[in-house]
Scaffold this active site. Sequence first.
Site, PDB file in Angstrom:
ATOM      1  N   ASP A 167      82.370  39.447 -23.098  1.00  0.00           N
ATOM      2  CA  ASP A 167      82.946  40.031 -24.311  1.00  0.00           C
ATOM      3  C   ASP A 167      82.707  39.088 -25.494  1.00  0.00           C
ATOM      4  O   ASP A 167      81.634  38.491 -25.594  1.00  0.00           O
ATOM      5  CB  ASP A 167      84.447  40.279 -24.086  1.00  0.00           C
ATOM      6  CG  ASP A 167      84.974  41.472 -24.858  1.00  0.00           C
ATOM      7  OD1 ASP A 167      85.122  41.359 -26.095  1.00  0.00           O
ATOM      8  OD2 ASP A 167      85.262  42.510 -24.248  1.00  0.00           O
ATOM      9  N   HIS A 222      88.736  40.610 -29.677  1.00  0.00           N
ATOM     10  CA  HIS A 222      88.522  41.645 -28.676  1.00  0.00           C
ATOM     11  C   HIS A 222      88.537  41.085 -27.252  1.00  0.00           C
ATOM     12  O   HIS A 222      89.209  41.619 -26.358  1.00  0.00           O
ATOM     13  CB  HIS A 222      87.188  42.328 -28.967  1.00  0.00           C
ATOM     14  CG  HIS A 222      86.921  43.576 -28.193  1.00  0.00           C
ATOM     15  ND1 HIS A 222      86.355  43.555 -26.938  1.00  0.00           N
ATOM     16  CD2 HIS A 222      87.104  44.884 -28.491  1.00  0.00           C
ATOM     17  CE1 HIS A 222      86.203  44.798 -26.499  1.00  0.00           C
ATOM     18  NE2 HIS A 222      86.654  45.632 -27.426  1.00  0.00           N
ATOM     19  N   SER A 247      87.958  50.298 -24.532  1.00  0.00           N
ATOM     20  CA  SER A 247      87.909  48.840 -24.358  1.00  0.00           C
ATOM     21  C   SER A 247      89.196  48.321 -23.751  1.00  0.00           C
ATOM     22  O   SER A 247      89.202  47.305 -23.056  1.00  0.00           O
ATOM     23  CB  SER A 247      87.701  48.146 -25.709  1.00  0.00           C
ATOM     24  OG  SER A 247      86.366  48.213 -26.124  1.00  0.00           O
TER      25      SER A 247
END
Length: 390
Positions: free
Chosen positions: A105, A136, A330
């Site tokens: 990621d 994120h 996600s």
Amino acid sequence: MDTYIILRKPEEPRPRTREFTTRTFGLTRGISASPQLTVERVPSHAIVGLKKDPQVLAVTRTMPTKLIHPFASTQASTSEAWGIPAVNADTSPYTGDGVTVAVLDTGIDATHPAFTGVTLEQKDFTGEGLNDTDGHGTHCAGTIFGRDVNGTRIGVARGVQKALIGKVIGDSGGSSEMIFKALQWAMNSGANIISMSLGFDFPGLVNRLVKAGYPVELATSNALESYRGNLRMLDAIMHTFSAQSAFGDSPVVIAAAGNESRRDVSDDFKIAASLPAAADNVISVAAAGKQGSGYGIAAFSNIYPRVSAPGVDVLSAWPGGTLKSLDGTSMACPHVAGVAALWWDYALKTNAVSASALTTAQLTATASAQDFSNEFDSTDYGFGLVTSPR
């Protein structure tokens, strides 16, 4: 000359002898060499011959990648991570102890209290440094194995002691070669579960080529060829993962289905799961949210997933030691990665012959569709919402 990613066959596995055995994934196994992944400048006239080389598994141009960007939660954020009880992680006797998870990621805020006591092995594939400047990756990691933060539980598998953090998306995006290299790194570093909340950027590649002067038709054709080539490359890598089962357990790979659908615009505005979720042997994940007394699938969630998980108003870690709620496939993907870690823990404690096979099978066999609204079907939620071992 263009730049190509080339995957070549590995050398023959070394014999399973006392001198050449190693303890990996909880099993003693022979050592198998990994396929060789290289990035090379190759003249166009040489590509046909290269593809015919019996030692070459796959050849493709590099392709841009991007985050499957989440949305700011549209619901009033609560002080609880509702996804934990939704997947029954709060009542599971398993914690993920002894399981190694890889998160590919944007990196991680390693100083966040949610990761206290976890051994984090980090590697940067972007050249931009290890810091998670986006947040994120920190959010996704928090959902998988985060510890409680000020009394609030955010992690599905709080017993995970070791995590591999591969930074494959930076401030300027990423490329497919970064993902392919990170997948091999995770495999070679002993990952049991690999989580990816990212996508291959087909529209971005078309736009890049158009800006470079390509006619739209030619840009689209070239981007499609790159997309096909990268799919074949990813399939080839996944097949090499499966081949590792002859020497021990191979990783379970989980990916977000994507956020391109727009059911709020039209009931027919549904986009199929994209790469890497659409590749062979990858478990694709749709985003579920609360709907009445049951669940619904988020308007943005792509179709044809393998399973579903909480992906709306998901509370997890955020850089700076805080918590934040986000919506997206996600956010659903790491729920499944966390549940997979619990099933792998279950497999280890019950002495299953293959932890990876059991984990993959149980993720779908125990998924439940009974609480979804009738307006949704298996094309929306797959086998259903994942559940944890009891």
